[in-house]
Scaffold this motif. Structure first.
Motif, PDB file in Angstrom:
ATOM      1  N   THR A  83       0.865  -1.180   0.000  1.00 60.70           N
ATOM      2  CA  THR A  83       0.000   0.000   0.000  1.00 60.70           C
ATOM      3  C   THR A  83       0.899   1.227   0.000  1.00 60.70           C
ATOM      4  OG1 THR A  83      -0.146  -0.424   2.385  1.00 60.70           O
ATOM      5  CG2 THR A  83      -2.076  -0.961   1.075  1.00 60.70           C
ATOM      6  N   LYS A  84       0.695   2.086  -0.971  1.00 59.62           N
ATOM      7  CA  LYS A  84       1.605   3.208  -1.226  1.00 59.62           C
ATOM      8  C   LYS A  84       1.775   4.114  -0.008  1.00 59.62           C
ATOM      9  CE  LYS A  84       2.664   6.863  -4.462  1.00 59.62           C
ATOM     10  NZ  LYS A  84       2.310   7.603  -5.661  1.00 59.62           N
ATOM     11  N   GLY A  85       3.035   4.279   0.410  1.00 58.83           N
ATOM     12  CA  GLY A  85       3.342   5.189   1.511  1.00 58.83           C
ATOM     13  C   GLY A  85       2.985   4.666   2.887  1.00 58.83           C
ATOM     14  N   VAL A  86       2.477   3.433   2.951  1.00 58.66           N
ATOM     15  CA  VAL A  86       2.079   2.842   4.247  1.00 58.66           C
ATOM     16  C   VAL A  86       2.935   1.601   4.471  1.00 58.66           C
ATOM     17  CG1 VAL A  86       0.187   1.746   5.511  1.00 58.66           C
ATOM     18  CG2 VAL A  86      -0.284   3.671   3.985  1.00 58.66           C
ATOM     19  N   PRO A  87       3.483   1.402   5.689  1.00 51.85           N
ATOM     20  CA  PRO A  87       4.315   0.215   5.913  1.00 51.85           C
ATOM     21  C   PRO A  87       3.634  -1.056   5.402  1.00 51.85           C
ATOM     22  CG  PRO A  87       4.310   1.602   7.868  1.00 51.85           C
ATOM     23  CD  PRO A  87       3.338   2.211   6.910  1.00 51.85           C
ATOM     24  N   SER A  88       4.398  -1.852   4.665  1.00 51.67           N
ATOM     25  CA  SER A  88       3.901  -3.113   4.104  1.00 51.67           C
ATOM     26  C   SER A  88       4.994  -4.137   4.383  1.00 51.67           C
ATOM     27  CB  SER A  88       3.660  -2.960   2.601  1.00 51.67           C
ATOM     28  OG  SER A  88       2.779  -1.874   2.352  1.00 51.67           O
ATOM     29  N   GLN A  89       4.870  -4.806   5.519  1.00 53.02           N
ATOM     30  CA  GLN A  89       5.993  -5.571   6.052  1.00 53.02           C
ATOM     31  C   GLN A  89       5.864  -7.078   5.923  1.00 53.02           C
ATOM     32  OE1 GLN A  89       6.750  -3.038   9.850  1.00 53.02           O
ATOM     33  NE2 GLN A  89       8.092  -4.802   9.992  1.00 53.02           N
ATOM     34  N   ALA A  90       4.696  -7.561   5.485  1.00 55.17           N
ATOM     35  CA  ALA A  90       4.438  -9.003   5.472  1.00 55.17           C
ATOM     36  C   ALA A  90       4.730  -9.606   6.853  1.00 55.17           C
ATOM     37  CB  ALA A  90       5.262  -9.711   4.389  1.00 55.17           C
ATOM     38  N   ALA A  91       4.538  -8.798   7.898  1.00 52.65           N
ATOM     39  CA  ALA A  91       4.746  -9.209   9.299  1.00 52.65           C
ATOM     40  C   ALA A  91       6.146  -9.743   9.554  1.00 52.65           C
ATOM     41  CB  ALA A  91       3.701 -10.242   9.719  1.00 52.65           C
ATOM     42  N   SER A  92       7.135  -9.222   8.807  1.00 50.67           N
ATOM     43  CA  SER A  92       8.511  -9.704   8.950  1.00 50.67           C
ATOM     44  C   SER A  92       9.449  -8.575   9.363  1.00 50.67           C
ATOM     45  CB  SER A  92       8.993 -10.298   7.627  1.00 50.67           C
ATOM     46  OG  SER A  92      10.316 -10.788   7.778  1.00 50.67           O
ATOM     47  N   LYS A  93      10.433  -8.959  10.154  1.00 51.07           N
ATOM     48  CA  LYS A  93      11.449  -7.995  10.596  1.00 51.07           C
ATOM     49  C   LYS A  93      12.304  -7.533   9.410  1.00 51.07           C
ATOM     50  CE  LYS A  93      14.888  -7.822  14.344  1.00 51.07           C
ATOM     51  NZ  LYS A  93      15.544  -8.669  15.362  1.00 51.07           N
ATOM     52  N   ILE A  94      12.448  -8.404   8.423  1.00 47.31           N
ATOM     53  CA  ILE A  94      13.356  -8.098   7.311  1.00 47.31           C
ATOM     54  C   ILE A  94      12.809  -6.966   6.438  1.00 47.31           C
ATOM     55  CG2 ILE A  94      12.612  -9.654   5.427  1.00 47.31           C
ATOM     56  CD1 ILE A  94      15.697 -10.539   5.415  1.00 47.31           C
ATOM     57  N   LEU A  95      11.492  -6.723   6.489  1.00 54.12           N
ATOM     58  CA  LEU A  95      10.908  -5.627   5.705  1.00 54.12           C
ATOM     59  C   LEU A  95      10.613  -4.405   6.578  1.00 54.12           C
ATOM     60  CD1 LEU A  95       8.585  -7.405   3.119  1.00 54.12           C
ATOM     61  CD2 LEU A  95      10.522  -5.931   2.643  1.00 54.12           C
ATOM     62  N   ASP A  96      11.255  -4.350   7.730  1.00 57.02           N
ATOM     63  CA  ASP A  96      11.093  -3.221   8.649  1.00 57.02           C
ATOM     64  C   ASP A  96      11.409  -1.924   7.906  1.00 57.02           C
ATOM     65  OD1 ASP A  96      10.702  -1.813  10.908  1.00 57.02           O
ATOM     66  OD2 ASP A  96      12.614  -2.293  11.844  1.00 57.02           O
ATOM     67  N   GLY A  97      10.502  -0.973   7.967  1.00 64.05           N
ATOM     68  CA  GLY A  97      10.761   0.331   7.345  1.00 64.05           C
ATOM     69  C   GLY A  97      10.395   0.409   5.879  1.00 64.05           C
ATOM     70  N   PHE A  98       9.914  -0.683   5.281  1.00 60.68           N
ATOM     71  CA  PHE A  98       9.580  -0.665   3.852  1.00 60.68           C
ATOM     72  C   PHE A  98       8.216  -0.011   3.636  1.00 60.68           C
ATOM     73  CE2 PHE A  98       7.683  -3.105   0.145  1.00 60.68           C
ATOM     74  CZ  PHE A  98       8.332  -2.357  -0.830  1.00 60.68           C
ATOM     75  N   LYS A  99       8.236   1.118   2.917  1.00 59.81           N
ATOM     76  CA  LYS A  99       6.982   1.777   2.521  1.00 59.81           C
ATOM     77  C   LYS A  99       6.987   1.840   0.996  1.00 59.81           C
ATOM     78  CE  LYS A  99       6.409   4.669   6.616  1.00 59.81           C
ATOM     79  NZ  LYS A  99       6.311   6.037   7.147  1.00 59.81           N
ATOM     80  N   PRO A 100       6.154   1.027   0.351  1.00 62.45           N
ATOM     81  CA  PRO A 100       6.209   0.957  -1.116  1.00 62.45           C
ATOM     82  C   PRO A 100       5.816   2.277  -1.773  1.00 62.45           C
ATOM     83  CG  PRO A 100       4.723  -0.712  -0.192  1.00 62.45           C
ATOM     84  CD  PRO A 100       5.134   0.172   0.927  1.00 62.45           C
ATOM     85  N   GLU A 101       6.355   2.471  -2.971  1.00 63.72           N
ATOM     86  CA  GLU A 101       6.003   3.651  -3.767  1.00 63.72           C
ATOM     87  C   GLU A 101       4.867   3.318  -4.742  1.00 63.72           C
ATOM     88  OE1 GLU A 101       6.979   6.859  -3.652  1.00 63.72           O
ATOM     89  OE2 GLU A 101       7.835   6.169  -1.775  1.00 63.72           O
ATOM     90  N   TYR A 102       4.237   2.177  -4.541  1.00 67.65           N
ATOM     91  CA  TYR A 102       3.180   1.737  -5.464  1.00 67.65           C
ATOM     92  C   TYR A 102       2.123   0.990  -4.661  1.00 67.65           C
ATOM     93  CZ  TYR A 102       6.016  -2.419  -4.831  1.00 67.65           C
ATOM     94  OH  TYR A 102       6.714  -3.448  -4.264  1.00 67.65           O
ATOM     95  N   GLU A 103       0.994   0.728  -5.306  1.00 65.00           N
ATOM     96  CA  GLU A 103      -0.151   0.081  -4.666  1.00 65.00           C
ATOM     97  C   GLU A 103      -0.399  -1.257  -5.353  1.00 65.00           C
ATOM     98  OE1 GLU A 103      -3.196   0.376  -1.788  1.00 65.00           O
ATOM     99  OE2 GLU A 103      -1.907   2.068  -2.280  1.00 65.00           O
ATOM    100  N   SER A 104      -0.706  -2.296  -4.567  1.00 65.56           N
ATOM    101  CA  SER A 104      -1.040  -3.595  -5.175  1.00 65.56           C
ATOM    102  C   SER A 104      -2.296  -3.419  -6.024  1.00 65.56           C
ATOM    103  CB  SER A 104      -1.282  -4.654  -4.094  1.00 65.56           C
ATOM    104  OG  SER A 104      -2.573  -4.514  -3.545  1.00 65.56           O
ATOM    105  N   THR A 105      -2.433  -4.245  -7.056  1.00 64.98           N
ATOM    106  CA  THR A 105      -3.589  -4.123  -7.957  1.00 64.98           C
ATOM    107  C   THR A 105      -4.900  -4.283  -7.193  1.00 64.98           C
ATOM    108  OG1 THR A 105      -2.304  -4.887  -9.850  1.00 64.98           O
ATOM    109  CG2 THR A 105      -4.696  -5.098 -10.012  1.00 64.98           C
ATOM    110  N   VAL A 106      -4.967  -5.286  -6.310  1.00 66.70           N
ATOM    111  CA  VAL A 106      -6.225  -5.540  -5.590  1.00 66.70           C
ATOM    112  C   VAL A 106      -6.593  -4.360  -4.695  1.00 66.70           C
ATOM    113  CG1 VAL A 106      -7.259  -6.935  -3.745  1.00 66.70           C
ATOM    114  CG2 VAL A 106      -6.187  -8.056  -5.699  1.00 66.70           C
ATOM    115  N   SER A 107      -5.622  -3.843  -3.912  1.00 71.81           N
ATOM    116  CA  SER A 107      -5.957  -2.726  -3.017  1.00 71.81           C
ATOM    117  C   SER A 107      -6.263  -1.460  -3.829  1.00 71.81           C
ATOM    118  CB  SER A 107      -4.855  -2.478  -1.982  1.00 71.81           C
ATOM    119  OG  SER A 107      -3.605  -2.309  -2.600  1.00 71.81           O
TER     120      SER A 107
END
Length: 495
Positions: A83-107
């Motif tokens: 979700t664009k600009g919103v943390p999208s971490q897949a509940a994992s520590k490894i994606l900590d801080g990842f805020k995508p610059e794009y939106e999934s097709t479904v959302s």
């Protein structure tokens, strides 16, 4: 209106159209419920500003008379969807801080339809789990309890936060994903409805991948009508996903007649597992009786390769996970481990992945890497793919013989306590998927419908499996089952 957050999608849509309520009022009711339910740990990234902004825009659209069915309806989004600009971490520590610059097709499709995103929902790390106990955010908690027992129960997994949030009326509906049962099993554990559509019906673009040939998004809702409304908004061809089907999306809600006279419903003998609890056995028999009373013909069928489904799934899914998760290396995005003086790139990869992935993800990545390795590729991976083909053919043969849908239990038990299934025996946990994985291996649509309560007052679900691309027909059969079962129980509020 009383407790707006308790409305179903259909009720809220009609109230919005009749101007009895505004989207802002609906959204505020949900935001208030979310803030009061932190103990459930269902919402892990709250987005009230985005929610209210979208709600105001939805109210304008409704006023202008240009409003699709989902317009103005507050929903939750599983943390697996970018979700664009919103943390999208897949509940994992490894994606900590990842805020995508794009939106999934479904959302994006849901946003385009005017749906209001309330926030991101808890889940098992990288969607690997059946109890929502592998999340970096901590466990999601089931709003249901056993009798007067205070023990916290699992909401199921991996879409545990979505299931918990819908069951506790924190949102009107939520997105989930299903790789081996991750929509249907949590739906059954929390007394809600969850449908996994045919593989390729919903775009996978922008959804963090677990096992690409099995993953499929779907809605988790309060009833079958809501599932039909939300599924239509989520489906459609997407040129960005090469596995997305170029098929028209029907009006699923219009297909809900409840008339299933003359439909053939198959009961597979291979699903009668040794040691199946008597309550599940009885629920299954009662479900068949309800469908018979509604005019369907109940026939015994055989799906002979069912017993190989779990072993095949737990070779194929980890193999694809090992390949998909190779990209999380500390270089491109997400977390990078602190390195010591003199550490090179190999040490950086090793430390980042060891720190960033939880135990279950590490276990599956190692299994997957093993079955794909040179000496074992044919012995495990290729053999599992052949078994998958046989499982798919079992279903094709049954449908070719005129069966319209297949009725099975959704889960082998009601929700169990958090911490009751220990790390020591992961296979015990994997057995939770015994009724659901065949559907993913064969790429078929499957739906879980709440159908009764067990002796401790916990919800139990029945699963219907449909023909490929015939979600409308499947939803209609589920609608008939829902009407016959008359399940209206809700968890007692303790949070």
């Amino acid at each position: 209106m009383f407790d707006l957050n308790k409305l179903s999608l259909a009720e809220a849509r009609d109230a919005l159209r009749n101007r009895d309520v505004t989207s802002v009022e609906l959204t505020e009711a949900c935001l208030k419920a979310i803030d009061a339910a932190d103990v459930l740990n269902a919402f892990v990234h709250k987005t009230p500003e985005i929610a209210l902004e979208r709600a105001k825009a939805a109210d304008e659209r409704i006023k202008a008379g240009d409003a699709p069915a989902m317009c103005g309806l507050p929903i939750g989004i599983k943390d697996l969807f970018c979700t664009k600009g919103v943390p999208s971490q897949a509940a994992s520590k490894i994606l900590d801080g990842f805020k995508p610059e794009y939106e999934s097709t479904v959302s994006q499709q849901l946003a385009d339809a005017g749906a209001v995103m309330l926030g991101k929902l808890n889940m098992d790390e990288f969607a690997m789990g059946s109890s929502n106990e592998t999340s970096v955010y901590g466990n999601a908690v089931n709003p249901w309890r056993r009798g007067n027992d205070d023990a916290q129960l699992t909401p199921g997994g991996s879409s545990g936060g979505s299931a918990s949030a819908v069951a506790a009326d924190l949102c009107l509906a939520a997105t989930g994903t299903d790789t081996g049962g991750s929509i249907r099993q949590p739906a059954a554990f929390t007394g809600i409805t969850g449908i996994k559509p045919t593989y390729g019906r919903c775009s996978r673009w922008g959804i963090v991948a677990f096992a690409s040939s099995l993953d499929q998004a779907g809605p988790m809702t309060k009833n079958v009508r809501d599932a039909a409304i939300m599924l239509e908004a989520m489906c459609g061809h997407d040129p960005k996903d090469s596995t997305s089907a170029e098929l028209a999306v029907p009006n699923f809600e219009a297909m809900l007649t409840g008339d299933i006279k003359g439909k053939k419903i198959g009961i597979p003998k291979e699903y009668r597992m040794d040691g199946m609890p008597a309550e599940i056995e009885k629920l299954w028999a009662d479900g068949a009786e309800m469908l018979r009373d509604a005019g369907a013909e109940i026939v015994d069928i055989s799906l002979p390769h069912t017993k190989y489904a779990l072993p095949a799934y737990y070779v194929i899914a980890p193999a694809e996970a090992s390949s998909n998760l190779a990209r999380y290396d500390g270089v491109r995005y997400g977390r990078r481990a602190q390195l010591a003086q003199g550490d090179g790139i190999t040490e950086m990869y090793e430390k980042t992945r060891a720190e960033g992935f939880g135990h279950e993800v590490q276990r599956r990545v190692m299994i997957g890497t093993y079955v794909l390795s040179a000496g074992f590729y044919d012995a495990y991976y290729n053999r599992a793919r052949k078994v998958r083909t046989l499982i798919k053919k079992d279903f094709e043969d049954v449908f070719a013989a005129g069966v319209d849908a297949i009725l099975t239990p959704a889960t082998p038990s009601a929700a169990f306590g958090l911490g009751e299934m220990t790390e020591a025996d992961p296979v015990q946990m994997y057995l939770n998927d015994v009724f659901t994985v065949t559907v993913n291996l064969a790429g078929l649509p499957g739906i879980s419908v709440p159908a009764g309560l067990d002796g401790q007052g916990l919800p139990l679900g029945l699963q219907l499996i449909g023909r490929p691309w015939e979600e409308g027909d499947l939803l209609n059969t589920a609608y008939a089952l829902e009407n016959a079962a008359g399940f209206v129980a809700k968890p007692g509020k303790w949070w």
